[in-house]
Design a protein around this motif. Sequence first.
Motif, PDB file in Angstrom:
ATOM      1  N   HIS A   5       0.825  -1.203   0.000  1.00  0.00           N
ATOM      2  CA  HIS A   5       0.000   0.000   0.000  1.00  0.00           C
ATOM      3  C   HIS A   5       0.866   1.262   0.000  1.00  0.00           C
ATOM      4  O   HIS A   5       0.580   2.219  -0.722  1.00  0.00           O
ATOM      5  N   ARG A   8       2.424   1.678  -3.437  1.00  0.00           N
ATOM      6  CA  ARG A   8       1.415   2.143  -4.397  1.00  0.00           C
ATOM      7  C   ARG A   8       1.150   3.635  -4.218  1.00  0.00           C
ATOM      8  O   ARG A   8       0.978   4.365  -5.195  1.00  0.00           O
ATOM      9  N   SER A  27       3.962   8.875   2.396  1.00  0.00           N
ATOM     10  CA  SER A  27       3.613   7.458   2.506  1.00  0.00           C
ATOM     11  C   SER A  27       4.236   6.800   3.731  1.00  0.00           C
ATOM     12  O   SER A  27       3.950   5.651   4.028  1.00  0.00           O
TER      13      SER A  27
END
Length: 68
Positions: A5, A8, A27
């Motif tokens: 995740h 991405r 992130s």
Amino acid sequence: MVTDHQVRLVMKLLSKGHPLYLSAAKSGMDEKTARKYRDLNQLPSEVSQPVRDYKTRQSPLDFFWDII
């Protein structure tokens, strides 16, 4: 450990034109790690580690197994 995740999200932010350091920070990973997955163009689940089928050191209990 970096998740799929997170990678991405980095890729998504990079495609929107954000710089690498900002995408990595958003992130939750290091810039060097983000660069690694950007260059690999693979997710962490796709990167395989070599399987080790040998011992890295002798067991400290090997001496006692003969006695038992």
